[in-house]
Structures are given as C-alpha cells and as structure tokens.
Design a protein around this motif. Structure first.
Motif, PDB file in Angstrom:
ATOM      1  N   LEU A  66       0.835  -1.215   0.000  1.00  0.00           N
ATOM      2  CA  LEU A  66       0.000   0.000   0.000  1.00  0.00           C
ATOM      3  C   LEU A  66       0.866   1.259   0.000  1.00  0.00           C
ATOM      4  O   LEU A  66       0.545   2.240  -0.671  1.00  0.00           O
ATOM      5  N   LYS A 118       2.111   1.706  -3.503  1.00  0.00           N
ATOM      6  CA  LYS A 118       1.035   2.142  -4.398  1.00  0.00           C
ATOM      7  C   LYS A 118       0.746   3.631  -4.210  1.00  0.00           C
ATOM      8  O   LYS A 118       0.628   4.382  -5.182  1.00  0.00           O
ATOM      9  N   ARG A 163      -1.296   0.194 -13.837  1.00  0.00           N
ATOM     10  CA  ARG A 163      -2.445   0.923 -13.293  1.00  0.00           C
ATOM     11  C   ARG A 163      -2.316   1.099 -11.780  1.00  0.00           C
ATOM     12  O   ARG A 163      -2.583   2.176 -11.242  1.00  0.00           O
ATOM     13  N   GLU A 164      -1.903   0.036 -11.101  1.00  0.00           N
ATOM     14  CA  GLU A 164      -1.765   0.096  -9.647  1.00  0.00           C
ATOM     15  C   GLU A 164      -0.748   1.160  -9.230  1.00  0.00           C
ATOM     16  O   GLU A 164      -0.989   1.937  -8.317  1.00  0.00           O
ATOM     17  N   SER A 168      -2.121   4.711  -9.643  1.00  0.00           N
ATOM     18  CA  SER A 168      -3.485   4.864  -9.136  1.00  0.00           C
ATOM     19  C   SER A 168      -3.740   6.241  -8.524  1.00  0.00           C
ATOM     20  O   SER A 168      -4.836   6.781  -8.632  1.00  0.00           O
ATOM     21  N   ALA A 212      -8.220   4.823 -16.113  1.00  0.00           N
ATOM     22  CA  ALA A 212      -7.468   3.689 -15.571  1.00  0.00           C
ATOM     23  C   ALA A 212      -8.010   3.281 -14.200  1.00  0.00           C
ATOM     24  O   ALA A 212      -8.371   2.128 -13.975  1.00  0.00           O
ATOM     25  N   VAL A 213      -8.098   4.232 -13.284  1.00  0.00           N
ATOM     26  CA  VAL A 213      -8.422   3.849 -11.905  1.00  0.00           C
ATOM     27  C   VAL A 213      -9.901   3.537 -11.703  1.00  0.00           C
ATOM     28  O   VAL A 213     -10.270   3.029 -10.649  1.00  0.00           O
ATOM     29  N   ASP A 264      -9.885   0.224 -10.695  1.00  0.00           N
ATOM     30  CA  ASP A 264      -9.188  -0.106  -9.444  1.00  0.00           C
ATOM     31  C   ASP A 264     -10.222  -0.069  -8.321  1.00  0.00           C
ATOM     32  O   ASP A 264     -10.745   1.002  -7.991  1.00  0.00           O
ATOM     33  N   TRP A 309     -10.794   2.715  -5.711  1.00  0.00           N
ATOM     34  CA  TRP A 309     -11.463   3.981  -6.010  1.00  0.00           C
ATOM     35  C   TRP A 309     -12.986   3.879  -5.913  1.00  0.00           C
ATOM     36  O   TRP A 309     -13.686   4.872  -6.088  1.00  0.00           O
TER      37      TRP A 309
END
Lengths: 123, 380
Positions: A33, A36, A58-59, A62, B211-212, B215, B218
């Motif tokens: 975390l 990230k 993507r991670e 983020s 993109a997110v 995820d 989010w």
C-alpha cells in the motif's frame, strides 16, 4: 559483554523487522500500500501477485491524478490463518482544494516463492 | 363633470381588458441585445460570417439546428426581398417568451460545422463529428438486451471525473424550479429520467480516470462491494439503461493517448456487456495549453471508439467552441458553472457557461434516446 549486548539488540531488531517483510502477510500488504500510494512502480511490481501482473502499471499510477496522497493510521493484521489481511486506516489525498479519502479494507494475499504478495481486494 | 367621471371610470375598467386582449408578440421575431453579432452561412462558428446583425434590429427566426443552439434568421426589405439570411447563436438573441422550439422547424440537413475551414487535420476530423449524435440501430438492440438483464429504462447515470461528478451536472434534473426556456420539448425527457439523474453516481469522482475506474480502491466503500470496481458498482446499484461518460481533462495530464484509448474502450465494452448504452462526450480544452495536441488526440480516439462500437458520441468539444474560454473556468480545466442551482436553459446560458452547455447536451441526447429508442421499444 558489551559486544554480546549489541549482537542481541541486532538479533532483536532483525526479528522485529521480519514481521514487516515479505515473510509476513500483513507486512507485505503494508509495504504494498505504501508503494502504491507513493507511485513506486518497482515496489508495486515486486509485491504484486502474478495473477495481477497485468495491472501493475495501473496500480502504480493509481494516485497520479491526485496530490499529496498518504496513508493515515494504518494497521494491518492477518485474519487468522487465512489468506486475507484486514487493514484499518485510510489513504488521504487532495484534488484542487478538495480532500478525498480512501478507507483501507481487507485484501487477499498469496505466497509465491516463499514471499507474501498482495493480490487485490478480498471479496 | 359627472359624465366625465363616469367616462373616466369606464375607461379604467376597460383598460385591463384591452391589455388582456393585446395580441401576443410574434414568437418568431427577435433581435440581439449585443452591439453586433456575426451572421454565418451555417449553424456553427466555422462557417463564414456573411454579415453582422446590429443591436435591436428585428429579424424573423425560420428554423433551428438539431440541438437548438443556432437559429436561422432572415430579414426582408418589406417588398419580399431578403436583405439578411444566415445563422446566429440563439443565446445572443432576445427571444420572445412564447417562442417554443417544438414549434420551430429543425434543419437536420446542414452539418454542425464546416471542417474545410480548418488547417489542422485533427481539427477537421473533430469538427466533422455532429454535436448531437444520430442513435444507431445497434443501440436499440442493446437497450432491449439491457431490459432483459433487469436494467431500468428510465434510469440514467454518469461516469467520469470531477467535471462529471459536479453536482450541478445532470443531478439538477429532478428540481421543480427548472427553467427550460424555449426548450419546451425537453420537459417529458427531464420528467422521465429526473429521479434517477438526481442520485449521485458511484462512478463519478474527483480525480477518477479511465485507468483507476477499474481499481476497486477507487470505488465508494460505503456503497460498493469489496473488490468491485466503481463502474460495476454503479451499474449494479442503479441498473441504468443509459450512462453518460466523459473522461479526459484529468487523463491527458497523466496517461498516453494509447492508455486513454484502452481505458475508454474497456468502459464501453463493460457497458455493452451490462446492456447499458454508453454515451461518450468529447471534452473541451484550452487551445493555449501545452497539452492541446494530446487533448485533440484523446478526443479523436473517442471518435474511433464510437464508430467501432456504434455508440453515441456527443461533441461537447465542438459545441463549447462558441462559449467564452471554451466554457472553461478560470483553472482552464473544469467547466464553468452558471451559478444557477437549477437547470436554466433560458436567457441563452448555454452560450456562456460550460456546465449549462454540458447539461443541455446531456438532456438533448437523452431526449434522442428516449424518443428514438426507449419509446419505440416499450411500445413494441
């Protein structure tokens, strides 16, 4: 005597440090975390499970669209002997003048080559 | 003296009656309140200016464009000869209160722009896209599929970043004090979708990007299930028939055109899987920005995706070109609010404020979908 004491301190520190390394699922999640949130692509890649390898970019990006992302009050603990790690705390960031928050949750972990890896949110 | 008093009294009594009987102003006559405005050969700022119209000079309105933002005006010399004939921005005119766009002929044969006026190939391509899309037959089939999956025909949602999460965008549709001005024909569509539009979307959030949105971190943890993406969460919660999707101003700062294309394509694919009609919006951008070329490339990728999947594309980018600062606020990223806390399509707000134009186009495209797809599907 003084040398022995230093060795013992060093051993103790190593033992404690082991708790937050990849040998410990909760520690692996915390480190993931942190990586990230700080956009540390290498850190994310090294702590992400193989099943999510395609999501690494993507991670790592983020929180690129917000500024000042950081984690507040993070504590993580493995849920018994399961492959789940529950975290308390939250990620906070700002967008313009607006503060936005992301509460931490429960995450899946898997052991790959003896190392614990973060593997997404637990459903 | 007494007779005079009686006469005066009689006049007083009849005056209001006379006023009531006064003929209503001709709804198709208007003038501009600005000192001078361009009159163009077609309904868009890329068409050549053929003349100008001065303040207070009355003209006859003969038709409008599909959206309703441009009006075709004429003025004759009193002997049947035309001395003025062209198109102006409707928001620049003082229009009679009794003008109803439902009663004004629509010119759907003229394009919204003259791309040949542009030097840049990217601009030519973007201007060639109609502001208001023609809904493809594929969306009819998709809508029926959505109904079978349990989607609600009168539910609409929004998907995007802070420009979409803005509470003044779409969420005002359910307000009782909305003022549609001359856009009377939108009333039924607003009533149809209003209740669902008023609900905030789990798939619209500040800082969100193409993109997110995939995820789960989010996603709103108070409404979404663990491991669920914001998009899936919103589609599960609202079961919408239509989703209005706009990303770009955030994405262009952080990701490549290729990544943007991939993200938007994934959103479209996921929407199609869920039986939701995804309506894409191009985004307005400041031409003086260093990222102007990238923004054009991002918008062009939307054109490609819309063509490939036959999904509707609203060309907000083109529509906003007439607005001061392209409809952008002082940060030159977000769209400018008009300050009204209700939908206000009167007084030409859409010609001056980005959010007013965004709302007008959103309601207009919902109107196209409701009339062209939903009503016919439900009737069949």
């Amino acid at each position: 005597m003084r040398k022995l004491f230093l060795v013992m301190i060093a051993l103790l520190l190593t033992a404690c440090g082991g708790g937050s390394g990849n040998g410990d699922p909760a520690g692996a999640v915390q480190r993931y975390l942190q990586a990230k949130v700080s956009g540390d692509a290498e850190g994310v890649r090294s702590l992400l499970c193989a099943a999510m390898e395609a999501d690494a970019e993507r991670e790592a990006a983020s929180f690129a669209t917000v500024s000042g992302a950081s984690i507040e009050g993070m504590t993580c603990a493995r849920d018994g002997e399961t492959d789940r790690v529950k975290c308390e705390g939250k990620i906070v960031a700002t967008y313009g003048q607006e503060k936005t928050e992301f509460p931490l949750g429960t995450y899946s972990v898997v052991q790959e080559d003896g190392e614990w890896k973060w593997c997404g949110e637990a459903s | 003296m007494r007779l005079l008093a009686v006469l005066l009294f009689g006049l007083l009594l009849t005056a209001p009656v006379a006023a009531q009987n006064a003929p209503e102003p001709d709804p198709f006559v208007a003038s501009t309140y600005l000192n001078a405005i361009n009159v163009r050969s077609g309904p868009g700022e890329t068409f050549a200016a053929v003349t100008s119209l001065g303040k207070g000079i009355p003209v006859r309105i003969v038709e409008r464009n599909r959206v309703g933002t441009w009006l075709h005006i004429q003025r004759d010399d009193g002997a049947g000869g035309l001395i003025l004939d062209g198109w102006v921005v409707g928001g620049y005119l003082d229009l009679a209160d009794n003008l109803r766009y439902s009663e004004l002929p629509v010119n759907d044969s003229l394009p919204d722009a003259d791309p040949s006026s542009q030097n840049s190939q990217s601009m030519k391509l973007l201007y060639a896209v109609p502001v208001m899309p023609f809904i493809s037959p594929a969306m009819h089939d998709l809508f029926l599929k959505g109904l079978q999956m349990g989607n609600r025909s009168n539910a609409v949602t929004k998907v995007g970043d802070s420009l979409v999460a803005n509470e003044y965008y779409l969420q005002l549709m359910n307000r009782p004090d909305n003022n549609l001005g001359h856009y009377d024909f939108l009333a039924e569509t607003i009533a149809y979708f209003g209740a669902s539009a008023a609900q905030p979307s789990a798939a619209a959030r500040v800082g969100l990007s193409t993109a997110v949105i995939f995820d789960p971190m989010w996603a709103d943890s108070t409404r979404c299930e663990a491991g669920e993406t914001a998009l899936d969460c919103e589609y599960r919660l609202k079961m919408p028939g239509v989703a209005l999707v706009m990303f770009g101003p955030n994405d262009v700062l952080h990701i490549s055109p290729k990544a943007y294309y991939d993200g938007m394509e994934k959103i479209v694919q996921r929407s199609l899987e869920k039986g939701v009609i995804p309506v894409l919006f191009t985004f307005s951008y400041n031409p003086d920005s260093e990222l102007w070329q990238e923004a054009l490339a991002f918008n062009l990728s939307l054109v490609e995706i819309a063509n490939q999947y036959q999904v509707p594309l609203v060309n907000l980018w083109a529509a906003a070109r007439i607005i001061p600062d392209y409809g952008l606020d002082t940060d030159l990223v977000h769209l400018k609010n008009s300050g009204f806390e209700y939908l206000n399509f009167a007084n030409g707000n859409e010609a001056f404020y980005g959010v007013a134009m965004q709302n007008l186009l959103a309601v207009r495209v919902l109107d196209e979908i409701r009339r062209g797809i939903i009503m016919t599907s439900l009737a069949g």
